[in-house]
Design an enzyme around this catalytic site. Structure first.
Site, PDB file in Angstrom:
ATOM      1  N   HIS A   1      64.680  75.749 117.692  1.00  0.00           N
ATOM      2  CA  HIS A   1      63.787  76.758 117.093  1.00  0.00           C
ATOM      3  C   HIS A   1      63.153  77.664 118.145  1.00  0.00           C
ATOM      4  CE1 HIS A   1      63.660  75.279 112.860  1.00  0.00           C
ATOM      5  NE2 HIS A   1      64.184  74.222 113.452  1.00  0.00           N
TER       6      HIS A   1
ATOM      7  N   ASP B   1      59.336  84.203 122.187  1.00  0.00           N
ATOM      8  CA  ASP B   1      59.285  83.489 120.922  1.00  0.00           C
ATOM      9  C   ASP B   1      60.710  83.264 120.443  1.00  0.00           C
ATOM     10  OD1 ASP B   1      58.020  82.325 118.734  1.00  0.00           O
ATOM     11  OD2 ASP B   1      56.611  83.978 118.504  1.00  0.00           O
TER      12      ASP B   1
HETATM   13  P1  ADQ Z   1      55.839  78.807 115.598  1.00  0.00           P
HETATM   14  O1  ADQ Z   1      55.674  78.911 117.068  1.00  0.00           O
HETATM   15  O2  ADQ Z   1      54.835  77.991 114.908  1.00  0.00           O
HETATM   16  O3  ADQ Z   1      57.304  78.272 115.197  1.00  0.00           O
HETATM   17  P2  ADQ Z   1      55.994  81.347 113.898  1.00  0.00           P
HETATM   18  O4  ADQ Z   1      57.416  81.509 113.522  1.00  0.00           O
HETATM   19  O5  ADQ Z   1      55.375  82.641 114.256  1.00  0.00           O
HETATM   20  O6  ADQ Z   1      55.790  80.377 115.118  1.00  0.00           O
HETATM   21  O7  ADQ Z   1      55.073  80.783 112.733  1.00  0.00           O
HETATM   22  C1  ADQ Z   1      55.439  79.799 111.852  1.00  0.00           C
HETATM   23  C2  ADQ Z   1      54.515  79.805 110.627  1.00  0.00           C
HETATM   24  O8  ADQ Z   1      53.172  79.463 110.960  1.00  0.00           O
HETATM   25  C3  ADQ Z   1      54.481  81.125 109.898  1.00  0.00           C
HETATM   26  O9  ADQ Z   1      54.914  80.901 108.582  1.00  0.00           O
HETATM   27  C4  ADQ Z   1      53.025  81.528 109.931  1.00  0.00           C
HETATM   28  O10 ADQ Z   1      52.554  82.111 108.718  1.00  0.00           O
HETATM   29  C5  ADQ Z   1      52.289  80.247 110.189  1.00  0.00           C
HETATM   30  N1  ADQ Z   1      51.048  80.582 110.901  1.00  0.00           N
HETATM   31  C6  ADQ Z   1      50.931  81.169 112.088  1.00  0.00           C
HETATM   32  N2  ADQ Z   1      49.628  81.412 112.353  1.00  0.00           N
HETATM   33  C7  ADQ Z   1      48.935  80.990 111.306  1.00  0.00           C
HETATM   34  C8  ADQ Z   1      47.559  80.984 110.949  1.00  0.00           C
HETATM   35  N3  ADQ Z   1      46.659  81.531 111.739  1.00  0.00           N
HETATM   36  N4  ADQ Z   1      47.197  80.423 109.772  1.00  0.00           N
HETATM   37  C9  ADQ Z   1      48.125  79.904 108.959  1.00  0.00           C
HETATM   38  N5  ADQ Z   1      49.427  79.911 109.225  1.00  0.00           N
HETATM   39  C10 ADQ Z   1      49.832  80.440 110.372  1.00  0.00           C
HETATM   40  C11 ADQ Z   1      58.514  77.921 115.887  1.00  0.00           C
HETATM   41  C12 ADQ Z   1      59.030  78.933 116.923  1.00  0.00           C
HETATM   42  C13 ADQ Z   1      59.212  80.301 116.266  1.00  0.00           C
HETATM   43  C14 ADQ Z   1      60.141  80.180 115.053  1.00  0.00           C
HETATM   44  C15 ADQ Z   1      59.701  79.061 114.135  1.00  0.00           C
HETATM   45  C16 ADQ Z   1      60.729  78.780 113.033  1.00  0.00           C
HETATM   46  O11 ADQ Z   1      58.140  79.014 118.026  1.00  0.00           O
HETATM   47  O12 ADQ Z   1      59.723  81.233 117.194  1.00  0.00           O
HETATM   48  O13 ADQ Z   1      60.132  81.403 114.337  1.00  0.00           O
HETATM   49  O14 ADQ Z   1      59.530  77.838 114.856  1.00  0.00           O
HETATM   50  O15 ADQ Z   1      61.987  78.514 113.574  1.00  0.00           O
END
Ligand code: ADQ
Length: 459
Positions: A158, A367
């Site tokens: 991921h 990311d």
């Molecule tokens: P994450 O690093 O967690 O995931 P991201 O894809 O941006 O990053 O976010 C995942 C989820 O978390 C989103 O659905 C978002 O809405 C939620 N989220 C983020 N901030 C939030 C907040 N303040 N309150 C509530 N919810 C929040 C990892 C990788 C990413 C990749 C994903 C999926 O780092 O690059 O996109 O896995 O593969």
């Protein structure tokens, strides 16, 4: 149809679509695949015990079996907080300076992967498809093979896969990558990661690599390496946007911003998300456009994560200071230009916040994909859409080049893009949004998992 076995560090018990509760798109997508294939989701329960027993906690929820194990405190410290989050996470996000290498971390990582394999192995049936997720479990396929598994095993990362020149800073990098060649299929979020992985295999291992098909042949094994960009559960996300919670969140944001142009950021509190740099860029925008301060509001939502790791505690302090400084220099009794909120919100409320915002500011330094960028686009009003400012270093940038792509390290560039977004005419906003929304609506999480599982089953 063969069973699907999903393995990840944590298991998010999937509920049926539309069931109550905040479910990520990933859990929903995997849940429906598991239901269809009568599969099982295996991982750590999140619980710590004094001594590892390998006891399986089995549950059946809506036709999906989850099997979890408890780990020892030392396992969690060395495997999860240690090797996964203090060695691999920083290095894979290009932060060689933050990566820590300790032999106890490495040993803990190998031990837990072995524990996963030993507990999962006996549950496997001959033609099960096994799908392993993420950087916590890179060597799991090899451990399962050592235990006799001859199944098709796929792996999806991921987060980004780093360039060869960075990866070689990891002690025993070769050993780690060699274990990965025991998978049948390796999936990355973007082409850049695929290229980096293939280059490593060719140059460091001397493997036979076909760059066009992504096939790696090495000592009698053949692995297929491809990109599978993850997406949203688009329909479910839009459905949530019609809820009362979502509408209220939008109204709350609009009325509290009192007709100011709203810029929104939503990120987990993590150094890879580029938050201090983003705050500096917003400060710079205010410096360069003093007349805009009264007309603009920047809201950053950032819930804390991984608080057992020191670098994560530090970033929290840095941001509090920066927000305080920017606000201190510019606030009036009735006006504060930055609102920094240290908590998470349910997805339906996030939808409302995104929709109220004129600009979505998504500027990670690195990311894997970044789903927030996609959620921001999906939540817009098609008649009057906002503008996405997106880091060129997010995996999402490969698919979303109609956003304003920026270098998140450059305050000048981000500040300029904020100005351009705020002033962008409606025609251009609509034009860009339509193209972006087309990608987000078609490249969904359902398609992602279907493509991956089909490639694993057929390959
Ligand atoms: P994450 O690093 O967690 O995931 P991201 O894809 O941006 O990053 O976010 C995942 C989820 O978390 C989103 O659905 C978002 O809405 C939620 N989220 C983020 N901030 C939030 C907040 N303040 N309150 C509530 N919810 C929040 C990892 C990788 C990413 C990749 C994903 C999926 O780092 O690059 O996109 O896995 O593969």
């Amino acid at each position: 149809m063969s069973r699907l076995i999903v393995v990840s560090n944590r298991v998010s018990v999937p509920k049926a679509r539309g069931a109550a509760g905040a479910q990520g798109g990933l859990a929903v997508a995997l849940g429906s695949a598991l239901r269809e294939r009568k599969g099982m989701w295996f991982g750590w329960s999140g619980e710590e015990v004094d001594e590892f027993t390998g006891h399986l906690n089995l549950q059946n929820i809506d036709g999906v079996t989850t099997a979890t194990i408890d780990l020892e405190a030392q396992d969690v410290e060395e495997y999860y907080n240690g090797y996964a989050n203090r060695s691999l996470w920083p290095l894979f996000h290009y932060r060689v300076d933050l990566a820590e290498y300790r032999s106890d971390f490495g040993k803990g990582y190998e031990r837990v992967n072995e524990r996963f394999a030993q507990t999962l192995g006996p549950l496997l049936e001959e033609d099960d498809l096994i799908w392993v997720h993420d950087y916590h479990l890179l060597p799991l396929g090899e451990r399962l093979r050592a235990g006799g598994a001859e199944n098709k095993i796929g792996f999806f990362l991921h987060i980004p896969w780093p360039p060869r020149n960075l990866l070689v800073a990891l002690p025993f990098h070769e050993r780690l990558v060699l274990t990965m060649l025991q998978y049948d299929l390796i999936g990355f979020q973007d082409e850049e990661s695929v290229d980096s992985f293939l280059a490593y295999c060719r140059k460091e291992l001397g493997a036979d690599v076909d760059e066009d098909t992504g096939r790696v042949d090495y000592r009698g094994r053949s692995v297929s390496v491809r990109s599978f960009p993850i997406g949203l559960d688009y329909e479910e996300f839009l459905e949530g946007g019609k809820s009362g919670a979502s509408r209220q969140a939008e109204q709350r944001m609009l009325s509290s911003s009192r007709h100011r142009k709203l810029i929104i950021g939503v990120d987990r509190l993590d150094y890879s998300k580029g938050l201090p740099e983003k705050f500096d860029a917003v400060g710079r925008y205010f410096d360069e456009n003093p007349h805009r301060v009264k007309e603009t509001l920047f809201v950053q939502v950032a819930p804390p994560s991984r608080q057992d790791v020191t670098t994560y505690q530090q970033i929290r302090e840095t941001l509090e200071q920066k927000a305080g400084q920017i606000n201190g220099a510019r606030s009036e009794v009735d006006l504060v230009p930055i609102r920094y909120v240290n908590r998470g919100y349910p997805r339906q409320e996030l939808f409302g916040f995104y929709r109220a915002a004129h600009v979505g500011l998504v500027t990670p330094l690195r990311d894997g994909m970044n789903l927030v960028a996609k959620e921001y686009i999906a939540a817009q009003d098609e008649e009057d859409p906002g503008v996405l400012v997106l880091s060129r270093f997010a995996g999402a940038a490969e698919q979303m080049d109609d956003a304003l792509l920026v270098n998140p390290y450059s305050m000048e560039e981000v500040s300029r893009a904020i100005g351009q977004a705020i002033e962008m005419p409606l025609d251009e906003r609509r034009d860009r949004w339509e193209k972006l929304n087309e990608v987000v609506a078609t490249e969904t999480v359902e398609k992602w998992r279907q493509n991956f599982v089909d490639a694993l089953a057929g390959g």
